[in-house]
Design a protein around this motif. Structure first.
Motif, PDB file in Angstrom:
ATOM      1  N   GLY A 295       0.835  -1.193   0.000  1.00 17.00           N
ATOM      2  CA  GLY A 295       0.000   0.000   0.000  1.00 17.00           C
ATOM      3  C   GLY A 295       0.867   1.240   0.000  1.00 17.00           C
ATOM      4  O   GLY A 295       2.076   1.164  -0.209  1.00 17.00           O
ATOM      5  N   ARG A 296       0.253   2.398   0.246  1.00 12.88           N
ATOM      6  CA  ARG A 296       0.974   3.660   0.242  1.00 12.88           C
ATOM      7  C   ARG A 296       0.688   4.451   1.525  1.00 12.88           C
ATOM      8  O   ARG A 296      -0.451   4.510   1.996  1.00 12.88           O
ATOM      9  CB  ARG A 296       0.583   4.509  -0.966  1.00 12.88           C
ATOM     10  CG  ARG A 296       1.184   4.032  -2.277  1.00 12.88           C
ATOM     11  CD  ARG A 296       2.682   4.290  -2.318  1.00 12.88           C
ATOM     12  NE  ARG A 296       3.306   3.894  -3.574  1.00 12.88           N
ATOM     13  CZ  ARG A 296       3.819   2.698  -3.814  1.00 12.88           C
ATOM     14  NH1 ARG A 296       3.748   1.764  -2.864  1.00 12.88           N
ATOM     15  NH2 ARG A 296       4.391   2.413  -4.970  1.00 12.88           N
ATOM     16  N   ILE A 297       1.737   5.036   2.061  1.00  9.76           N
ATOM     17  CA  ILE A 297       1.637   5.958   3.190  1.00  9.76           C
ATOM     18  C   ILE A 297       1.962   7.346   2.675  1.00  9.76           C
ATOM     19  O   ILE A 297       2.983   7.555   2.015  1.00  9.76           O
ATOM     20  CB  ILE A 297       2.622   5.574   4.319  1.00  9.76           C
ATOM     21  CG1 ILE A 297       2.250   4.213   4.922  1.00  9.76           C
ATOM     22  CG2 ILE A 297       2.634   6.646   5.398  1.00  9.76           C
ATOM     23  CD1 ILE A 297       3.258   3.690   5.921  1.00  9.76           C
ATOM     24  N   ARG A 298       1.086   8.296   2.951  1.00  9.52           N
ATOM     25  CA  ARG A 298       1.306   9.670   2.519  1.00  9.52           C
ATOM     26  C   ARG A 298       1.648  10.568   3.705  1.00  9.52           C
ATOM     27  O   ARG A 298       1.051  10.438   4.783  1.00  9.52           O
ATOM     28  CB  ARG A 298       0.069  10.209   1.802  1.00  9.52           C
ATOM     29  CG  ARG A 298      -0.145   9.618   0.429  1.00  9.52           C
ATOM     30  CD  ARG A 298      -1.340  10.238  -0.263  1.00  9.52           C
ATOM     31  NE  ARG A 298      -1.542   9.656  -1.586  1.00  9.52           N
ATOM     32  CZ  ARG A 298      -2.624   9.848  -2.327  1.00  9.52           C
ATOM     33  NH1 ARG A 298      -3.607  10.629  -1.872  1.00  9.52           N
ATOM     34  NH2 ARG A 298      -2.732   9.280  -3.514  1.00  9.52           N
ATOM     35  N   THR A 299       2.600  11.447   3.495  1.00 13.35           N
ATOM     36  CA  THR A 299       2.895  12.506   4.449  1.00 13.35           C
ATOM     37  C   THR A 299       2.146  13.743   4.009  1.00 13.35           C
ATOM     38  O   THR A 299       2.332  14.227   2.886  1.00 13.35           O
ATOM     39  CB  THR A 299       4.402  12.790   4.516  1.00 13.35           C
ATOM     40  OG1 THR A 299       5.090  11.609   4.923  1.00 13.35           O
ATOM     41  CG2 THR A 299       4.695  13.895   5.518  1.00 13.35           C
ATOM     42  N   LEU A 300       1.262  14.235   4.872  1.00 13.31           N
ATOM     43  CA  LEU A 300       0.386  15.355   4.548  1.00 13.31           C
ATOM     44  C   LEU A 300       0.740  16.557   5.408  1.00 13.31           C
ATOM     45  O   LEU A 300       1.119  16.407   6.572  1.00 13.31           O
ATOM     46  CB  LEU A 300      -1.078  14.975   4.795  1.00 13.31           C
ATOM     47  CG  LEU A 300      -1.570  13.665   4.164  1.00 13.31           C
ATOM     48  CD1 LEU A 300      -2.981  13.373   4.646  1.00 13.31           C
ATOM     49  CD2 LEU A 300      -1.523  13.758   2.644  1.00 13.31           C
ATOM     50  N   ARG A 301       0.577  17.733   4.819  1.00  8.13           N
ATOM     51  CA  ARG A 301       0.837  18.958   5.571  1.00  8.13           C
ATOM     52  C   ARG A 301      -0.324  19.928   5.401  1.00  8.13           C
ATOM     53  O   ARG A 301      -0.901  20.053   4.319  1.00  8.13           O
ATOM     54  CB  ARG A 301       2.126  19.621   5.100  1.00  8.13           C
ATOM     55  CG  ARG A 301       3.366  18.781   5.392  1.00  8.13           C
ATOM     56  CD  ARG A 301       4.497  19.581   5.966  1.00  8.13           C
ATOM     57  NE  ARG A 301       5.543  18.676   6.435  1.00  8.13           N
ATOM     58  CZ  ARG A 301       6.625  18.354   5.734  1.00  8.13           C
ATOM     59  NH1 ARG A 301       6.796  18.853   4.530  1.00  8.13           N
ATOM     60  NH2 ARG A 301       7.524  17.539   6.246  1.00  8.13           N
ATOM     61  N   ALA A 302      -0.636  20.613   6.499  1.00 10.95           N
ATOM     62  CA  ALA A 302      -1.653  21.675   6.492  1.00 10.95           C
ATOM     63  C   ALA A 302      -1.107  22.858   7.272  1.00 10.95           C
ATOM     64  O   ALA A 302      -0.259  22.701   8.152  1.00 10.95           O
ATOM     65  CB  ALA A 302      -2.961  21.182   7.108  1.00 10.95           C
ATOM     66  N   GLY A 303      -1.604  24.046   6.947  1.00 20.27           N
ATOM     67  CA  GLY A 303      -1.168  25.232   7.664  1.00 20.27           C
ATOM     68  C   GLY A 303       0.185  25.743   7.242  1.00 20.27           C
ATOM     69  O   GLY A 303       0.841  26.479   7.984  1.00 20.27           O
ATOM     70  N   GLY A 304       0.654  25.328   6.069  1.00 15.00           N
ATOM     71  CA  GLY A 304       1.949  25.792   5.584  1.00 15.00           C
ATOM     72  C   GLY A 304       3.062  24.868   6.024  1.00 15.00           C
ATOM     73  O   GLY A 304       2.886  24.013   6.900  1.00 15.00           O
ATOM     74  N   PRO A 305       4.240  25.022   5.431  1.00 15.36           N
ATOM     75  CA  PRO A 305       5.365  24.152   5.787  1.00 15.36           C
ATOM     76  C   PRO A 305       5.872  24.470   7.184  1.00 15.36           C
ATOM     77  O   PRO A 305       5.677  25.574   7.697  1.00 15.36           O
ATOM     78  CB  PRO A 305       6.422  24.496   4.727  1.00 15.36           C
ATOM     79  CG  PRO A 305       6.100  25.901   4.322  1.00 15.36           C
ATOM     80  CD  PRO A 305       4.611  26.010   4.403  1.00 15.36           C
ATOM     81  N   PRO A 306       6.520  23.499   7.850  1.00 17.84           N
ATOM     82  CA  PRO A 306       7.104  23.774   9.164  1.00 17.84           C
ATOM     83  C   PRO A 306       8.078  24.947   9.094  1.00 17.84           C
ATOM     84  O   PRO A 306       8.749  25.161   8.074  1.00 17.84           O
ATOM     85  CB  PRO A 306       7.833  22.465   9.501  1.00 17.84           C
ATOM     86  CG  PRO A 306       7.148  21.422   8.679  1.00 17.84           C
ATOM     87  CD  PRO A 306       6.720  22.114   7.413  1.00 17.84           C
ATOM     88  N   ALA A 307       8.136  25.707  10.170  1.00 20.63           N
ATOM     89  CA  ALA A 307       8.974  26.906  10.206  1.00 20.63           C
ATOM     90  C   ALA A 307      10.437  26.526  10.439  1.00 20.63           C
ATOM     91  O   ALA A 307      11.052  26.901  11.441  1.00 20.63           O
ATOM     92  CB  ALA A 307       8.483  27.853  11.298  1.00 20.63           C
ATOM     93  N   ALA A 308      10.987  25.753   9.509  1.00 18.76           N
ATOM     94  CA  ALA A 308      12.360  25.275   9.663  1.00 18.76           C
ATOM     95  C   ALA A 308      13.346  26.367   9.262  1.00 18.76           C
ATOM     96  O   ALA A 308      13.117  27.118   8.302  1.00 18.76           O
ATOM     97  CB  ALA A 308      12.580  24.042   8.800  1.00 18.76           C
ATOM     98  N   ARG A 309      14.453  26.459   9.985  1.00 19.04           N
ATOM     99  CA  ARG A 309      15.517  27.402   9.662  1.00 19.04           C
ATOM    100  C   ARG A 309      16.583  26.667   8.860  1.00 19.04           C
ATOM    101  O   ARG A 309      17.150  25.673   9.328  1.00 19.04           O
ATOM    102  CB  ARG A 309      16.108  27.968  10.943  1.00 19.04           C
ATOM    103  CG  ARG A 309      15.164  28.866  11.715  1.00 19.04           C
ATOM    104  CD  ARG A 309      15.792  29.331  13.011  1.00 19.04           C
ATOM    105  NE  ARG A 309      17.140  29.872  12.797  1.00 19.04           N
ATOM    106  CZ  ARG A 309      17.950  30.241  13.805  1.00 19.04           C
ATOM    107  NH1 ARG A 309      17.537  30.106  15.045  1.00 19.04           N
ATOM    108  NH2 ARG A 309      19.155  30.708  13.545  1.00 19.04           N
ATOM    109  N   PRO A 310      16.908  27.136   7.666  1.00 19.73           N
ATOM    110  CA  PRO A 310      17.911  26.447   6.839  1.00 19.73           C
ATOM    111  C   PRO A 310      19.261  26.308   7.518  1.00 19.73           C
ATOM    112  O   PRO A 310      19.949  25.303   7.341  1.00 19.73           O
ATOM    113  CB  PRO A 310      17.993  27.322   5.585  1.00 19.73           C
ATOM    114  CG  PRO A 310      16.704  28.068   5.543  1.00 19.73           C
ATOM    115  CD  PRO A 310      16.310  28.286   6.973  1.00 19.73           C
ATOM    116  N   ASP A 311      19.654  27.318   8.318  1.00 21.20           N
ATOM    117  CA  ASP A 311      20.953  27.235   8.974  1.00 21.20           C
ATOM    118  C   ASP A 311      20.981  26.121  10.017  1.00 21.20           C
ATOM    119  O   ASP A 311      21.990  25.433  10.186  1.00 21.20           O
ATOM    120  CB  ASP A 311      21.323  28.571   9.616  1.00 21.20           C
ATOM    121  CG  ASP A 311      20.291  29.053  10.625  1.00 21.20           C
ATOM    122  OD1 ASP A 311      19.099  28.713  10.480  1.00 21.20           O
ATOM    123  OD2 ASP A 311      20.677  29.768  11.573  1.00 21.20           O
TER     124      ASP A 311
END
Length: 345
Positions: A295-311
């Protein structure tokens, strides 16, 4: 149907009823949530909907994380998937409204058959494979249903004298963790989950006889291992590791065959192989050879992408690369995983 109620999924009886029902699975079970939260210092929450008689009809659990990578809501961290548990699909609108509230970006990982996977508020951020082998047949019928390569590998391990020990003791978990650290470091250049997390898993599942650690021995020495967990009628393969130089002896096939036979004797109905990244086609092909359904597992996001800092992300990658260098002793790499792994959820 009532409105949503916030509960602690580790202890609430309504969540327990959902987790033990047809829609529940290992990664939404109270012992798994307890182990993850105790191992990494998280506080979980769950939203539950009940019918007018007070019977729970749906729920979703998550953890709010606020660390150097930024604030985010994860359902659930370090879990293959944490599908919303829906006895009544009509519960989903209220549950999703609660989960998406609070102004935090939300990540949910679930099967592609879940209502969440078709909710327009969510975007697909990733996809993975999932395999499960049904255990309704006898072990002889199962063996015959495996691909010929798998049967040959099992026979190779038997001829090579690979001995498999299934244990419910903590000492076996510790022995497995040593293999786990080595594999993550040498093959993938990644840090390993801390031993304390594995201890928490053992403490959560051992009282109900829900954990088995399998060790493959060659000349009395562990060369491969796997950790399996029982929830309801399913045996879940959660972690596996082996030494590269012993792979021609097929110790991993010996481990899984012994675990499948054990699960069948216990009367379990399925063997869940867990998540496989689609960029690892060899792993997907391996699991497919065990008479499994994919089967397939999906990663879903809501509310915009996580506020990750590139640094921060780049710093974590650099530190990981340094601490998994072959010149670094395994015990140092293991201690680094204990200090840093919680930031990778």
């Amino acid at each position: 149907m009532t409105g949503t109620t916030r509960v602690d999924p580790r202890t609430d009886s309504r969540w327990s009823a959902l987790a033990r029902g047809a829609g529940g699975q290992l990664f939404t079970s109270p012992p798994w949530i307890s182990a993850v939260c105790a191992g990494y210092g998280f506080e979980p929450a769950a939203s539950v909907v009940e019918d007018r008689a007070g019977v729970p009809t749906g729920g979703i659990a998550w953890v709010d994380v606020d660390d150097l990578r930024g604030p985010r809501r994860v359902a659930l961290p370090f879990s293959d998937r944490a599908d919303p548990v829906l006895v009544d699909p009509d519960s989903w609108p209220a549950l999703s409204a609660d989960a998406c509230g609070g102004g935090l970006p939300l990540t949910v990982r679930c099967l592609d058959t879940s209502p969440a996977a078709h909710d327009p508020r969510f975007t697909v951020a990733g996809e993975a494979a999932w395999h499960v082998t049904g255990l309704e047949r006898s072990v002889d019928e199962l063996h015959a249903a495996f691909r010929s390569q798998t049967r040959r590998n099992i026979a190779t391990a038997e001829r090579a004298g690979v001995e498999v020990v299934l244990s419910d003791e903590r000492e076996a978990v510790v022995a497995y963790h040593r293999l786990h650290v080595g594999l993550r470091k040498r093959k993938y250049r990644l840090l390993a989950q801390p031993l304390d997390f594995f201890d928490q898993i053992w403490k959560a599942f051992a009282p109900a006889d829900g954990i088995r650690t399998a060790l493959a021995l060659v000349g009395g020495r562990p060369v491969a291992g796997a950790l399996y967990l029982v929830w309801q009628d399913t045996l879940y393969y959660k972690f596996g590791a082996s030494e590269a130089e012993t792979l021609p002896l097929r110790p991993n096939d010996a481990l899984h065959w012994e675990a499948i036979r054990w699960a069948s004797a216990r009367g379990l109905r399925s063997f869940d192989w867990g998540l496989s990244d689609l960029d690892q086609p060899g792993l997907c092909a391996y699991k497919s050879k065990w008479a499994s359904v994919e089967g397939r597992i999906r990663t879903l996001r809501a509310g915009g992408p996580p506020a990750a800092r590139p640094d921060v992300a780049q710093t974590l990658r650099t530190v990981t690369d340094l601490l998994t260098d072959p010149s670094v002793p395994d015990d140092v790499t293991a201690r680094a995983g204990a200090a840093l792994y919680r930031f990778f959820c």
